[in-house]
Write a protein that holds these residues in place. Structure first.
Motif, PDB file in Angstrom:
ATOM      1  N   PHE A 276       0.735  -1.242  -0.029  1.00 23.68           N
ATOM      2  CA  PHE A 276       0.184   0.229   0.102  1.00 23.68           C
ATOM      3  C   PHE A 276       0.855   1.387  -0.268  1.00 23.68           C
ATOM      4  N   GLY A 277       2.158   1.152   0.262  1.00 26.03           N
ATOM      5  CA  GLY A 277       2.753   2.276   0.981  1.00 26.03           C
ATOM      6  C   GLY A 277       3.675   1.981   1.930  1.00 26.03           C
ATOM      7  N   SER A 278       4.162   3.202   2.719  1.00 23.44           N
ATOM      8  CA  SER A 278       4.885   3.251   3.502  1.00 23.44           C
ATOM      9  C   SER A 278       4.718   3.756   4.790  1.00 23.44           C
ATOM     10  N   VAL A 279       5.188   3.713   5.958  1.00 23.05           N
ATOM     11  CA  VAL A 279       4.882   4.174   7.336  1.00 23.05           C
ATOM     12  C   VAL A 279       6.161   4.759   7.861  1.00 23.05           C
TER      13      VAL A 279
ATOM     14  N   SER B  24      -5.555   5.253  -5.984  1.00 20.80           N
ATOM     15  CA  SER B  24      -6.528   4.426  -6.816  1.00 20.80           C
ATOM     16  C   SER B  24      -7.682   4.443  -6.053  1.00 20.80           C
ATOM     17  N   ASN B  25      -8.617   4.031  -6.845  1.00 19.46           N
ATOM     18  CA  ASN B  25     -10.022   3.568  -6.248  1.00 19.46           C
ATOM     19  C   ASN B  25     -10.162   2.478  -5.219  1.00 19.46           C
ATOM     20  N   LYS B  26      -9.342   1.689  -5.308  1.00 19.11           N
ATOM     21  CA  LYS B  26      -9.089   0.533  -4.259  1.00 19.11           C
ATOM     22  C   LYS B  26      -8.465   1.141  -3.283  1.00 19.11           C
ATOM     23  N   ALA B  27      -7.314   1.932  -3.307  1.00 17.59           N
ATOM     24  CA  ALA B  27      -6.628   2.351  -2.281  1.00 17.59           C
ATOM     25  C   ALA B  27      -7.314   3.463  -1.310  1.00 17.59           C
ATOM     26  N   GLU B  28      -8.061   4.329  -2.252  1.00 20.01           N
ATOM     27  CA  GLU B  28      -9.047   5.144  -1.649  1.00 20.01           C
ATOM     28  C   GLU B  28     -10.251   4.448  -0.802  1.00 20.01           C
TER      29      GLU B  28
ATOM     30  N   GLN C 256      -4.305  14.147  -4.142  1.00 23.82           N
ATOM     31  CA  GLN C 256      -4.238  12.552  -4.307  1.00 23.82           C
ATOM     32  C   GLN C 256      -3.499  12.077  -3.030  1.00 23.82           C
ATOM     33  N   GLU C 257      -3.168  12.887  -2.149  1.00 20.21           N
ATOM     34  CA  GLU C 257      -2.209  12.207  -0.835  1.00 20.21           C
ATOM     35  C   GLU C 257      -3.335  11.764   0.134  1.00 20.21           C
ATOM     36  N   ARG C 258      -3.153  10.491   0.712  1.00 10.07           N
ATOM     37  CA  ARG C 258      -3.903  10.053   1.553  1.00 10.07           C
ATOM     38  C   ARG C 258      -3.185   9.309   2.663  1.00 10.07           C
ATOM     39  N   LEU C 259      -3.137   9.977   3.843  1.00  7.35           N
ATOM     40  CA  LEU C 259      -2.263   9.527   4.887  1.00  7.35           C
ATOM     41  C   LEU C 259      -3.333   9.353   6.328  1.00  7.35           C
ATOM     42  N   ILE C 260      -2.908   8.183   7.041  1.00  2.90           N
ATOM     43  CA  ILE C 260      -3.369   7.952   8.195  1.00  2.90           C
ATOM     44  C   ILE C 260      -2.386   8.106   9.413  1.00  2.90           C
ATOM     45  N   VAL C 261      -3.044   9.005  10.148  1.00  2.00           N
ATOM     46  CA  VAL C 261      -2.011   9.132  11.694  1.00  2.00           C
ATOM     47  C   VAL C 261      -2.251   8.357  12.740  1.00  2.00           C
ATOM     48  N   TYR C 262      -1.306   7.769  13.354  1.00  2.00           N
ATOM     49  CA  TYR C 262      -1.653   6.894  14.670  1.00  2.00           C
ATOM     50  C   TYR C 262      -0.606   7.258  15.671  1.00  2.00           C
ATOM     51  N   ASP C 263      -0.805   6.909  16.865  1.00  2.00           N
ATOM     52  CA  ASP C 263       0.039   6.892  18.053  1.00  2.00           C
ATOM     53  C   ASP C 263       1.335   6.005  17.587  1.00  2.00           C
ATOM     54  N   TYR C 264       2.492   6.401  17.978  1.00  2.00           N
ATOM     55  CA  TYR C 264       3.666   5.549  17.520  1.00  2.00           C
ATOM     56  C   TYR C 264       3.860   4.705  18.581  1.00  2.00           C
ATOM     57  N   MET C 265       4.211   3.298  18.054  1.00  2.00           N
ATOM     58  CA  MET C 265       4.500   2.273  19.080  1.00  2.00           C
ATOM     59  C   MET C 265       5.871   1.934  19.039  1.00  2.00           C
ATOM     60  N   PRO C 266       6.740   2.304  20.175  1.00  2.00           N
ATOM     61  CA  PRO C 266       8.158   2.400  20.300  1.00  2.00           C
ATOM     62  C   PRO C 266       8.482   0.845  20.180  1.00  2.00           C
TER      63      PRO C 266
END
Length: 374
Positions: free
Chosen positions: A50-53, A73-77, A106-116
């Protein structure tokens, strides 16, 4: 746009339930560029299809992980929309928390808590595997925590949610090695009264329930199967599929079941534990794992029952578990109904186009150990 309609629906449902306003927010692309040093390679935590973290740090000093879709893409969206919607709906100590998202151009990003402590996979098979940081107490805490999180999805979320991709790389570990189940891009809602949903097959072979891999029938029971495989992996330190030679692979269940039948539970334990484990707990984990990972879905327990068994809350049910017919000696190389999952030598299965097409097999690389999560 699919994302807007689904996400607005989630917000409306939360208001209808009278819930406290969520703690997530919308991030600007500029803010995330700054936090990750322009998505610098040195900040990369993992990479997948899907991409990178990326690791990042906000202006207030808090650490985040940012999942950045590789190609729009529509699927990625849709996967982006599903994951954000589910994370916005659910709150549990053993599920990865949503910090927010960004959808600009076209940028899609999700932000989470960082898990050390990264992913469970990194400690079992990856970059931290030689450090032996997972003693038995930590492993049991991870097992119970993961079970709690999945139980919440199956039995307490409304509507119920099936994860569809439970595996070691999708169990993340915080600073205290507490488990956080992550990556809801493949998740599905189960409508009230439905026993399963028929869908395209996605996930990692070795963890996939047979009825899902062959027929696309996804249900809570499929997650139970995957969790059983994960339990064996945590207890033994072995991968779900083990390469015996150039043409043959053996599933972890084919290896563990004969040992369980002979009550040789200590031989299942990860050698890195050096024999330092609670024998009754180890036995419980192995028996529960194998009951979960049966080929026949109707014989698998629910996650509520799994959690009760793992906690050892009922001696009667534990006795019933130990006397289950499954633990009568099977023929060598056979599991349950005489079939063996090791017959298929691929590690990753993902149906991308049409359910009638042959499913393409793509080997999952160890570099993606934190890709779906952080």
């Amino acid at each position: 746009m699919a994302f807007c309609s689904m996400f607005c629906c989630a917000k409306g449902l939360d208001r209808d339930r009278g819930k406290k306003q969520p703690t997530w927010r919308i991030f600007s692309l500029k803010e995330l560029h700054s936090a990750t040093n322009n998505f610098n390679y040195d900040n990369k935590l993992g990479e997948g299809g899907f991409g990178s973290v990326y690791w990042g740090q906000l202006w207030d000093g808090s650490q985040i992980a940012v999942k950045r879709l590789k190609v729009w893409s529509n699927k990625a969206e849709m996967e982006f929309a599903v994951e954000v919607e589910i994370l916005a709906r659910v709150r549990h100590d053993n599920l990865l928390s949503l910090r927010g998202y960004c959808a600009e151009g076209q940028e899609r990003l999700i932000v989470y808590d960082y898990m050390p402590n990264l992913s469970l996979l990194s400690h079992l098979h990856g970059q931290h595997s030689s450090e032996s940081l997972l003693d038995w107490t930590r492993r049991m805490n991870i097992i119970i925590g993961s079970a709690e999180g999945i139980t919440y999805l199956h039995h307490h979320a409304t509507p119920h949610i099936i994860h569809r991709d439970i595996k070691a790389s999708n169990v993340l570990l915080d600073s205290e090695f507490r488990a956080r189940v992550a990556d809801f891009g493949f998740a599905k809602f189960i409508p009230d009264g439905a026993t399963h949903v028929t869908t395209r097959v996605k996930g990692t072979l070795g963890y996939l329930a047979p009825e899902y891999a062959m027929l696309g029938k996804a249900s809570e029971s499929c997650d139970v199967y995957s969790f059983g495989i994960l339990l064996l992996e945590i207890a033994s330190g072995k991968k779900p599929l083990e390469k015996l030679n150039a043409t043959t692979k053996r599933s972890i269940t084919d290896w563990a079941l004969p040992l369980a039948c002979e009550r040789k539970f200590n031989e299942v334990a990860d050698p890195r534990l050096n024999g330092k484990c609670v024998e009754e707990e180890l036995k419980r984990v192995v028996l529960v794992a194998l009951i979960c990972a049966q080929n026949q879905p109707e014989k698998r327990p629910t996650m509520l029952e799994v959690l009760e068994l793992l906690k050892g809350e009922s001696k009667e049910k534990l006795a019933e578990l130990e006397s289950n017919e499954l633990f009568k000696s099977p023929k060598a190389g056979e599991y349950n109904d005489g079939t063996s999952l090791a017959e298929d030598s691929s590690d990753f299965m993902s149906e991308e186009k049409d359910t009638k097409e042959e499913v393409k097999d793509v080997k999952e690389e160890i570099t993606s150990e934190n890709a779906h999560g952080v």
